[in-house]
Design an enzyme around this catalytic site. Sequence first.
Site, short mmCIF file in Angstrom:
data_model
loop_
_atom_site.label_atom_id
_atom_site.label_comp_id
_atom_site.label_asym_id
_atom_site.label_seq_id
_atom_site.Cartn_x
_atom_site.Cartn_y
_atom_site.Cartn_z
CG LEU C 243 -1.84 1.24 1.34
CD1 LEU C 243 -2.83 1.29 0.19
CD2 LEU C 243 -2.57 1.24 2.67
CG ASP C 244 -0.55 4.62 0.08
OD1 ASP C 244 -1.17 4.57 -0.99
OD2 ASP C 244 -1.10 4.86 1.18
CD GLU C 245 5.67 0.70 2.00
OE1 GLU C 245 6.25 -0.37 1.77
OE2 GLU C 245 5.74 1.31 3.08
#
EC number: 3.5.1.10
Lengths: 300, 300, 300, 300
Positions: C243-245
Amino acid sequence: MTSSTQVQVKKSTKKLENLGRLLVKCPDKAGIVAVVSTFLHNHNCNIIESSQYSSNPEQGMFFIRIEYHCDNLQEKSAQLEKDFEVIAKFHEMDYNFSYRNERLRTAIYVSKEAHCLMELLWEWQNGDLDTDIVVVVSNHEDARPFVEALGIPFHYIPANKEIRKQVEAEQIRLMEEYKVDLLILARYMQILTPEFVTHFESRIINIHHSFLPAFIGAGPYERAYERGVKLIGATSHYVTNNLDEGPIIEQDVERVDHRDDVSDLKKIGRQIERRVLAKAVKWHIENRIIVEGNKTIVFH
Amino acid sequence: MTSSTQVQVKKSTKKLENLGRLLVKCPDKAGIVAVVSTFLHNHNCNIIESSQYSSNPEQGMFFIRIEYHCDNLQEKSAQLEKDFEVIAKFHEMDYNFSYRNERLRTAIYVSKEAHCLMELLWEWQNGDLDTDIVVVVSNHEDARPFVEALGIPFHYIPANKEIRKQVEAEQIRLMEEYKVDLLILARYMQILTPEFVTHFESRIINIHHSFLPAFIGAGPYERAYERGVKLIGATSHYVTNNLDEGPIIEQDVERVDHRDDVSDLKKIGRQIERRVLAKAVKWHIENRIIVEGNKTIVFH
Amino acid sequence: MTSSTQVQVKKSTKKLENLGRLLVKCPDKAGIVAVVSTFLHNHNCNIIESSQYSSNPEQGMFFIRIEYHCDNLQEKSAQLEKDFEVIAKFHEMDYNFSYRNERLRTAIYVSKEAHCLMELLWEWQNGDLDTDIVVVVSNHEDARPFVEALGIPFHYIPANKEIRKQVEAEQIRLMEEYKVDLLILARYMQILTPEFVTHFESRIINIHHSFLPAFIGAGPYERAYERGVKLIGATSHYVTNNLDEGPIIEQDVERVDHRDDVSDLKKIGRQIERRVLAKAVKWHIENRIIVEGNKTIVFH
Amino acid sequence: MTSSTQVQVKKSTKKLENLGRLLVKCPDKAGIVAVVSTFLHNHNCNIIESSQYSSNPEQGMFFIRIEYHCDNLQEKSAQLEKDFEVIAKFHEMDYNFSYRNERLRTAIYVSKEAHCLMELLWEWQNGDLDTDIVVVVSNHEDARPFVEALGIPFHYIPANKEIRKQVEAEQIRLMEEYKVDLLILARYMQILTPEFVTHFESRIINIHHSFLPAFIGAGPYERAYERGVKLIGATSHYVTNNLDEGPIIEQDVERVDHRDDVSDLKKIGRQIERRVLAKAVKWHIENRIIVEGNKTIVFH
């Protein structure tokens, strides 16, 4: 950190009709802040936000913007303004009362390029532009569909040097019909006559597609390209009778390089124009701007 | 992510004397990249970095900057340059070979305000400015102490309109004595004669304390203040015989507002001038700049 | 400076169907530039623009992006690609040929907040976004009117944790029906399953409303407010199963201060999100991005 | 525009010893501005500049910063402060009187990297930093020469985990000897104990070399490189006992790209750190900052 969320709640629950703003400009002298703040306090107006500026401590001008809250402001505002007259007269004040629930009536002028108009309409749709857009005027038909789709009257008024006089007569008639307080030139590519500008003094905001005072006049992107600048900009300013020389409200820039040709500069520039004009308009409708000489004092 | 650290190691272990740069400018035609890259490959030069730009696909100019690695470059460079002449001639190339371990010899000119000089000296001390600062010239004594403290010769040459000719004669003599490749005007507030400028064509970098082409000439901060701009800037450019109109290398800006008086603008401006000049100088000494007409192509 | 205008003309007259792009990634070794540029030259492809990057001079990876012009490219492209296979195989290249007149087919996913969707549609309408927007998918009906007004199919697919599987099955079916090359999550507030993400690997671009890696996950503006940061940002990245990486494509920020509450941050943030996502999408559709590990190489 | 230059003159002629500042923080209630401004007026203090902020209109906190001018302020200040106590008590105010001619006594802590220290010393030399730098403390000898060259005492105190207690005891003794009001950690790479931090609460300013809250702790540039961010930043904050989590004063960023390795990020970062710390320090010494919870209110 619950406090922070609390703030949110409070703010949103605060009634707009009880929020007022006061802008004052007068010769600087001792005690002005005391006078104004005491006046408001005695009229049960609680100062929420205030910003002040003195152009010169000893003998310059004094400027203040105050936002206040007052229960039942609507019933009290007439008396409030009446009582203030005495103070204002005594201290030689230029001043202006405005009320959050009395929104400015705005007209947008546009030509072929619609990006600035679109930006303003979006912000307005999002509720980020606290004004009533009452009419859009254009010398081209292009923008009609999406303007009318939003339920905003669109007036097509062809324009050129030859017919300028009657065009402006027609425009002034329209502005009066729509009781317009503010005119926004959102890339409206027609020169206005001194008569027209004077008629709407300090009420016309323009976006110029350069970083003024660089590239005054026509073809700024072409000239920026030819000069080989490394940043291009846009400037929003009040319109006066000196072309592109009115009081500057806001400016911004973006980086460009040797690979960008004129069409690239125009693309990049559109983004700058959009946000610079939107900011200037917001500050005007929130009564954050005082014009002093050929400069603006913007209370953020 | 060990790879990343690995990169570091590799880079630092790479021998500077085996790193070369080639800048080429010629009429654009098919196959130039192939010709140049094949030439380098055949001479065992491995391209590390290359950037290319064509001002116009069909019939414009072609520009390329190549960094390459070559074992024992120092022994081979003479032959390399000799062999390249044939290609260069055939393709009508302007070109320039430079070598990482042959640093430019730089002179800095300064007047009373030392902030730009200081910035360059700091960068240089930090090893962030890959040049030899061989002499500082000033028409004031102010900077002498910290210049000499760094072991850099400081020459005080008083200057004014009347004695311009002999001053410049003296300066040219100095530049030759110190074998100077690059002159940096770090807020040197004297006008240079066409003779002087021509003598060091495309080798003089100036910092002008405005966002050119706005506020050309004297007193830019005073004029910016009077115009009421919302951003102020600085511009670094090559000096030509048109005042402040030479090819722009770099520009930047900072936000200001109505509360900033001229002295505030000067403080803020000093910060901009420092970083803009330092960047321009870095790009020049890394051979990243090609001047074309009155513009620069900067290969970052 | 007539040359400059000339450039304009040339560019515009250049036929899109004769413009191609080649992206290459392979182990770095001597002579790669020579090999590729010679190959293109021998196939009458003239390099218009090229950028190259080596992650590590001695033993790292080599990356290059080339734009070229070739008469009758459409007839020749098949042969061109076929002939390149030999070189690619020999040098262990990952590579990709793309053609200016073959536009990516793009789907936009949106929830309630439409500002990012609107920005993309505007850019697309202006001809500034060189792709075909073939479908818009949303878990809310809000955006339907203006999407359909532009003649773009709008599919309302309600979504929530419970029904995620069948929702995604339906979405995948749609993507196949519309032959979608690129998915843009323009503030689509649903978590995607690993299956879905894997199915469109490196083909999903998301906009996260914070300056990553700060404020990963939900409520970034609330958390930015509580932390009292002085700048807020937005980040566009490829979606991976962390997530979001995923690999970051573009980021930008704006200044805020103590007077800005969460709703102010959201207003300001919308402007950042809009331009950051628009830039990332542009670079993707212009084949300017190579993903390497968890990073992006963006050839501007 | 003569007025503008006039302003300059006036400002410069204004006597510093007659300029005072008042910072107030108290529960928000109606009439506070009136009370404070009337008080100052009655004491012949003329408000030059004032900024106010209410965290919450109904029941939050109220903050104000006032700059005033008062003839013979030095003789009157004692009485002024005494008289204010009554008001302050009644309205539960935290407040602080400061005087332009009473400069804070500042200590700068540094380790090996001197760029932030140098920036502060330059600003100070230029007269742009209105404080007395009374001592520099370092756990390395590197900075001694140029610190002592400016006539500032330099104290070398080796430091490491093992001897932390006696090191801090020695430092506290020094701070008392030099009557230090403000400690600046200009890239001082030692962890401070809770005792030390508590001893100088809200009087220690640190520069962290990342855009907090991203990359808290050690090696921020290495981690920024590995994450592949497109902007890097620096953050100046008050030191509390939560590492890198104190109230943020200022932050800024610069753009980076895939070609920048860790050493490039550090070079670019040095520029950001220098200007971010310098701004934060300026605002503190000009009494522009109020700490509220874990946030700062900065009156620009």
